[in-house]
Write an enzyme that holds these catalytic residues in place. Structure first.
Site, PDB file in Angstrom:
ATOM      1  N   ASP A  86      -1.151   4.462  -1.671  1.00  0.00           N
ATOM      2  CA  ASP A  86      -0.796   3.821  -0.412  1.00  0.00           C
ATOM      3  C   ASP A  86      -0.619   4.802   0.740  1.00  0.00           C
ATOM      4  O   ASP A  86       0.396   5.493   0.836  1.00  0.00           O
ATOM      5  CB  ASP A  86       0.492   3.009  -0.599  1.00  0.00           C
ATOM      6  CG  ASP A  86       0.792   2.139   0.610  1.00  0.00           C
ATOM      7  OD1 ASP A  86      -0.120   1.890   1.412  1.00  0.00           O
ATOM      8  OD2 ASP A  86       1.949   1.708   0.740  1.00  0.00           O
ATOM      9  N   ASP A 303      -5.089   2.073   5.796  1.00  0.00           N
ATOM     10  CA  ASP A 303      -4.085   1.748   4.786  1.00  0.00           C
ATOM     11  C   ASP A 303      -4.735   1.403   3.444  1.00  0.00           C
ATOM     12  O   ASP A 303      -5.169   0.271   3.228  1.00  0.00           O
ATOM     13  CB  ASP A 303      -3.244   0.570   5.295  1.00  0.00           C
ATOM     14  CG  ASP A 303      -2.104   0.219   4.362  1.00  0.00           C
ATOM     15  OD1 ASP A 303      -1.865   0.963   3.391  1.00  0.00           O
ATOM     16  OD2 ASP A 303      -1.446  -0.805   4.610  1.00  0.00           O
TER      17      ASP A 303
END
Ligand SMILES: *[C@@H]1O[C@H](CO)[C@@H](O)[C@H](O)[C@H]1NC(C)=O
Ligand SMILES: *[C@@H]1O[C@H](CO)[C@@H](O)[C@H](O)[C@H]1NC(C)=O
Ligand SMILES: *[C@@H]1O[C@H](CO)[C@@H](O)[C@H](O)[C@H]1NC(C)=O
Ligand SMILES: *[C@@H]1O[C@H](CO)[C@@H](O)[C@H](O)[C@H]1NC(C)=O
Length: 565
Positions: A86, A303
């Protein structure tokens, strides 16, 4: 996933960086109350700074649209954990064995599929801040618990005294509760006091030269890609890398000033076009090549923890209209993925990236059975990985996730506040070797222009100058001992990398799991993502005026998130 943060900084915090653009200055750390003491374990090997490489793999069956995972191990003896990769958040955390969601049957939609950490059975675990870990994400998921330290093994290195969250309470709104490795700036941690996170620990321990890593997710039809800390792999992209400065965000200081600071991976999409059956149509085009005055652009957060690309409704409507048989819920027969359609996004008025529709239209699985859903006509069901954005004035950007990132090779350079982008060379075999021996892997030296030095300056284009402050590396007093491990975690590639229980129904995961798996090519069965992770984010632009970069002010700043310095 994008972590919802309310950041505010003490007055004077940035004065040094604003004046000089320095990358590093000391931040005092919380009192570690002994937790950072050196834990002698195993044979310590002095390792020259180089690179650490790990397989990352896509699991489509665990969440709608898929997500990318990597394996690390924690504790003594090591407990293997699967974590979401992440770039939209900054903490490493594992789900605690005792978390109520993790005691549910593994078929439960909230169960902990990535493994759980039992701190009581690790002889080297120490709690550092009881109740100190509390994070929430853009999709409404939350994780709360303690911070602790332990040995963490990543790739072929074992690191001691690494701080991470132990989530005693997890609530995942979109799919299974799975631990996460946040790779963003430590500035954005879910902690009152910032601490060295994974990119920083790797630097402090001497495993890599600077806070830099390269992400290659690979085509949706390929189960595995790689993350390479400290280097760049020239075999995984085409053309040259182009370097863009990250867009700073305004942060309010305690005395009411607003200062610009780079602490998230936000860049601008300056143009978007579609090509359908050979015909190219502009959806929008703006921005100039100087990189200084992007008007009417679309700032996006790169992201890896989000599956979809969230776009303003007008853009969604333009692109969705091209997808055959798309329903109002964003679903369609998988045959739509074979349409002759692609998107071309231009980043920073300089880097065009082409995304084929098959990366945007991905299979939907029943999470309990791993059987692919069907349309009412009995055809395999897919879902479209663009989603219309929602208003949220706190976030002046939208989230660009795996659907687009699969087509990109991205070098995340935290030290220099930049990303370097190129079109990914998808379908290349993924070497999971943990050394820089492969000639395509280049070690990046520390400092401005490190990438250009590693590749030869002609192989890196710079699209913008750098004039903003960059979230500094946490200066640490911790002693991060590093050792090279004999048995690396996370080295399997292809379908062997995917946990057997996540295999699509009817296929059998090949290979031997975590250690020394062979490089196999995944079938078209592998991939999935965390749809909705970005659902709460919408950029308030596209009405003509555009945002003025550098004057973006985050709303809702609370003192609760203030850094202790
Ligand atoms: C976590 O933070 C949120 C928002 O500040 C708060 O409402 C919640 O009670 C906190 N949870 C825990 C367990 O501390
Ligand atoms: C990559 O592999 C997939 C699945 O085999 C195939 O559909 C696709 O065309 C390939 N992409 C490229 C760019 O060769
Ligand atoms: C897929 O099937 C499962 C089980 O029938 C169902 O719960 C789920 O809502 C379906 N998903 C979609 C997107 O249709
Ligand atoms: C990650 O761990 C899971 C569960 O232990 C295993 O099934 C899988 O093969 C591992 N993948 C890699 C890349 O090591």
């Amino acid at each position: 996933m994008h972590r919802i943060s309310s950041v505010c900084i003490a007055a004077g915090f940035l004065s040094q960086t604003l004046a000089t653009g320095v990358v590093e200055f000391p931040l005092s750390k919380r009192d570690a109350s002994g937790a950072q003491s050196d834990i002698a374990r195993g044979m310590l090997v002095k390792r020259d700074p180089s690179t650490v490489e790990e397989s990352v793999y896509d699991v489509l069956t665990w969440s709608n649209g898929g997500a990318y995972y990597t394996n690390v191990s924690v504790g003594t003896p090591p407990q293997i954990q699967t974590v979401i990769l992440d770039t939209g958040s900054s903490d490493l955390y594992f789900d605690a064995r005792s978390a109520s969601a993790c005691t549910e049957p593994r078929t439960d939609s909230n169960s902990c599929r990535g493994g759980t950490f039992d701190s009581s059975s690790s002889s080297t675990y120490k709690t550092t801040i009881t109740g100190g870990f509390n994070t929430s994400f853009g999709d409404g998921s939350t994780a709360t618990g303690d911070f602790g330290t332990d040995v963490v093994q990543i790739g072929d290195v074992s690191l001691q005294n690494v701080q991470f969250g132990v989530a005693r309470d997890v609530d995942s709104t979109t799919g299974f509760a799975i631990g996460l490795m946040g790779l963003g700036y430590s500035f954005n941690e879910a902690s009152e006091n910032i601490y060295p996170n994974m990119p920083e620990v790797l630097v402090d321990a001497g495993a890599i030269n600077s806070r830099l890593y390269s992400v290659f997710l690979n085509d949706v039809g390929d189960a595995t890609g790689t993350i390479l800390f400290g280097g760049v792999d020239t075999s995984k992209y085409t053309g040259d890398l182009t370097t863009l400065d990250l867009i700073p965000q305004g942060i309010e200081t305690t005395d009411g000033e607003t200062v610009n600071y780079v602490y998230e991976f936000v860049v601008a999409v300056t143009a978007l076009s579609t090509t359908a059956n050979g015909k190219t149509t502009s959806v929008f085009s703006s921005g100039d090549a100087s990189g200084q005055s992007y008007q009417n652009t679309l700032p996006v957060l790169l992201d890896t923890g989000s599956a979809a690309w969230t776009v303003p409704s007008s853009i969604y409507a333009d692109v969705a209209a091209l997808i055959p048989n798309l329903d109002d819920y964003g679903n369609c027969p998988c045959a739509s993925a074979d349409a002759d359609i692609s998107l071309t996004l231009t980043f920073g008025a300089a880097v065009p990236i082409t995304v084929p529709v098959r990366d945007l239209v991905v299979p939907v699985y029943d999470a309990q059975t791993n059987v692919q859903n069907q349309t009412t006509n009995g055809e395999p069901l897919c879902t479209f990985m663009l989603s219309p954005g929602q208003e949220n004035e706190d976030q002046p950007f939208l989230t660009l996730g795996d659907a687009v990132l699969r087509s990109m090779y991205v070098v995340f350079d935290l030290d220099n506040g930049q990303v370097s982008l190129a079109q990914a060379a998808v379908n290349t075999s993924t070497s999971a070797s943990t050394s820089a021996a492969g000639s395509s892997v280049k070690i990046v030296p520390k400092g401005p222009g490190g990438l250009a030095k590693a590749l030869g300056s002609s192989a890196v284009k710079s699209a913008a100058g750098n004039s903003y402050s960059i979230a500094p590396m946490v200066s640490t007093t911790a002693n991060f001992a590093l050792s090279t491990v004999g048995t690396a975690v996370g080295t399997a590639t292809g379908t062997a990398a995917i946990p057997t229980e996540a295999a699509v129904s009817g296929t059998v995961g090949s290979g031997s799991g975590g250690n020394g798996g062979t490089a196999t090519t995944a079938g078209a069965s592998a991939s999935s993502s965390k749809k909705g992770a970005a659902a709460a984010v919408r950029v308030p632009v596209f009405e003509g005026a555009g945002i003025v970069l550098g004057l973006v002010v985050l709303g809702g700043m609370g003192l609760g998130g203030a850094l202790a310095i």
